[in-house]
Design a protein around this motif. Structure first.
Motif, short mmCIF file in Angstrom:
data_model
loop_
_atom_site.label_atom_id
_atom_site.label_comp_id
_atom_site.label_asym_id
_atom_site.label_seq_id
_atom_site.Cartn_x
_atom_site.Cartn_y
_atom_site.Cartn_z
N ALA A 1 -20.70 -0.89 11.31
CA ALA A 1 -21.85 -0.97 12.20
C ALA A 1 -21.54 -1.85 13.40
O ALA A 1 -20.85 -2.87 13.29
N VAL A 2 -22.06 -1.45 14.54
CA VAL A 2 -22.02 -2.26 15.76
C VAL A 2 -23.44 -2.34 16.31
O VAL A 2 -24.30 -1.51 15.97
N ALA A 3 -23.70 -3.33 17.14
CA ALA A 3 -25.02 -3.47 17.72
C ALA A 3 -25.29 -2.33 18.69
O ALA A 3 -24.37 -1.79 19.32
N LEU A 4 -26.57 -1.98 18.80
CA LEU A 4 -26.94 -0.91 19.71
C LEU A 4 -26.54 -1.25 21.14
O LEU A 4 -26.06 -0.40 21.88
N ARG A 5 -26.73 -2.52 21.51
CA ARG A 5 -26.29 -3.01 22.81
C ARG A 5 -25.52 -4.30 22.60
O ARG A 5 -25.96 -5.20 21.88
N SER A 6 -24.39 -4.40 23.23
CA SER A 6 -23.55 -5.59 23.10
C SER A 6 -22.91 -5.89 24.44
O SER A 6 -22.59 -4.97 25.20
N GLU B 1 -32.19 -8.17 9.40
CA GLU B 1 -31.43 -8.53 8.21
C GLU B 1 -30.04 -7.90 8.19
O GLU B 1 -29.15 -8.38 7.48
N LEU B 2 -29.84 -6.84 8.94
CA LEU B 2 -28.53 -6.21 9.02
C LEU B 2 -27.76 -6.79 10.20
O LEU B 2 -28.33 -7.01 11.27
N TRP B 3 -26.48 -7.00 10.00
CA TRP B 3 -25.65 -7.61 11.04
C TRP B 3 -24.61 -6.61 11.55
O TRP B 3 -24.12 -5.78 10.77
N PRO B 4 -24.27 -6.71 12.81
CA PRO B 4 -23.15 -5.91 13.32
C PRO B 4 -21.87 -6.28 12.58
O PRO B 4 -21.64 -7.45 12.23
N GLY B 5 -21.03 -5.28 12.35
CA GLY B 5 -19.78 -5.49 11.63
C GLY B 5 -19.86 -5.18 10.16
O GLY B 5 -18.83 -5.16 9.47
N MET B 6 -21.07 -4.95 9.62
CA MET B 6 -21.21 -4.61 8.21
C MET B 6 -20.56 -3.26 7.91
O MET B 6 -20.54 -2.37 8.75
#
Length: 412
Positions: free
Chosen positions: A91-96, A291-296
């Motif tokens: 997973a990655v953030a929708l916007r980074s 609760e969910l983090w980018p990189g999971m």
């Protein structure tokens, strides 16, 4: 003569071995049963009334006919087939965004607390801006002087003074425009000394501290807007046919054991990877709670349910040179129907065949059938004939044979 006896002896031995391994052939068994029945009938006729028999009496059916074959049937059901595709993704953030320093300088202020939420435009790092501030003041003073010169020339021209020519007034206005541009450049240089958040989100870790010297293009910190996550994963080539129809995915992560998160397919690649022969897919998972983090790491499962299709037990499928087929109960007779196998899972097979739903399909015992053969089910065997007569599987021997009487008109 010896050779003839040797050949006959070899044939007898081979036949005995075949009978011991595979059993007696049906035709041979039927012939033997018929001969036995005839012999018993002759014995009963010779015994006469004293032995309790009638002339021509004999056990079994006339002519020693074969009984119906016992099979197990299953009603044909219509069931949808569920295609399941599994994959692993990150997973990655929708916007980074990466906050990068445009200029070199000394850090004088830091607001980079990790995992804190910032708004777009918040000050993150301040560099030493004394030189740029002075440059802006100089440029502003030059602009004021140029603006005053143009205003004085305009007043003189308005009063009728001929000493101010058109060329002189034009030069003054050009100098004013240059001064305005210098002010803009100085302002940009000053703004570059302040690093602001380009988007709203959470700050990552940063080791920047007050007094550090930054160079141009140094990454200061990362910002992730994790209101939604994008999970990127790869699917095999056979998944291309269902990607157009599938919209929902189910994802799970080891960080939250036992929980499933629904996502939506937002995009997929337009070509397959040359090496892995797979297609890259991206799915969006809402994360308003944070609760969910980018990189999971996520285990992604895609489900697609087909229209209801005919489904039969795997044991109902028979094979021949013509291909796959099933046997059905057609009013007590065995009928073979060609089928095409579409899907197979565990003990169920989905087929394409011209068979109505609810038709009794033979699921056990189909290997010993022939077209048109009489068939019966275990329930019918236990209940016996409808007229209540005792079911006979063949001629009985011994003392029971003497008690049997043949119906009138039976051939002797």
């Amino acid at each position: 003569m010896r050779r003839l006896f040797s050949v006959i002896f070899s044939v007898v031995i081979l036949f005995a071995i075949y009978a011991a391994v595979f059993g007696m052939p049906d035709r041979v068994t039927s012939a033997l049963n018929l001969e036995t029945a005839e012999a018993q009938g002759d014995q009963a006729a010779a015994a006469g009334p004293a032995a309790g028999g009638r002339p021509g009496g004999g056990g079994g059916r006339p002519g020693g006919g074969r009984s119906a074959t016992t099979v197990v049937t299953t009603p044909l059901e219509l069931q949808p087939f569920e295609v399941v595709l599994n994959a692993l993704g990150t997973a990655v953030a929708l916007r980074s965004a990466d906050v990068v320093s445009d200029t070199a300088g000394e850090v004088t202020q830091v607001n980079l607390s990790a995992n804190t939420t910032v708004a777009a435009g918040d000050v993150l790092v301040q560099l030493d801006a004394r030189t740029q501030t002075l440059d802006l003041e100089i440029a502003q003073a030059q602009l004021d002087q140029a603006s005053e010169t143009v205003a004085r020339y305009d007043r003189l021209r308005a009063s009728g003074n001929s000493t101010v020519t058109d060329v002189t007034l034009s030069d003054a206005r050009i100098a004013q425009r240059l001064a305005e541009a210098n002010v803009g450049l100085a302002q940009v240089a000053l703004d570059d000394r302040t690093l602001r958040a380009p988007i709203a989100g959470k700050l990552g870790l940063s080791d920047i501290e007050v007094g550090d010297q930054l160079s141009a293009n140094d990454v200061v910190v990362t910002i992730d807007n994790d209101e939604a996550l994008l999970v990127e994963f790869e699917l095999p080539e056979r998944a291309i046919g269902i990607l157009q129809d599938v919209q929902t995915v189910v994802a799970s992560t080891p960080s939250f054991t036992g929980r499933n998160f629904e996502g939506e397919v937002v995009s997929f690649d337009s070509r397959l990877d040359d090496v892995t022969r797979s297609v890259t897919v991206k799915a969006r998972i809402d994360n308003a709670s944070g609760e969910l983090w980018p990189g999971m790491t996520f285990a992604v499962r895609i489900l697609q349910e087909s229209d209801p299709l005919p489904a039969v037990p795997a044991t109902a499928i028979t094979w021949s040179r013509a291909g796959s087929s099933v046997w059905i109960d057609a009013d007590g007779k065995a009928e073979q129907v060609a089928v095409t196998i579409l899907y197979r899972r565990d003990s169920t097979v989905w087929i394409d065949a011209d068979i109505a739903a609810g038709t009794a399909v033979i699921s056990e015992g189909a290997q010993k059938l022939r077209a048109g053969a009489a068939i019966t089910t275990p329930d019918a065997v236990r209940s016996g004939p409808k007229d209540g007569a005792a079911k006979e599987d063949g001629p009985r021997v011994g003392a029971d044979a003497s008690a049997q009487t043949a119906p009138a008109g039976d051939p002797t």
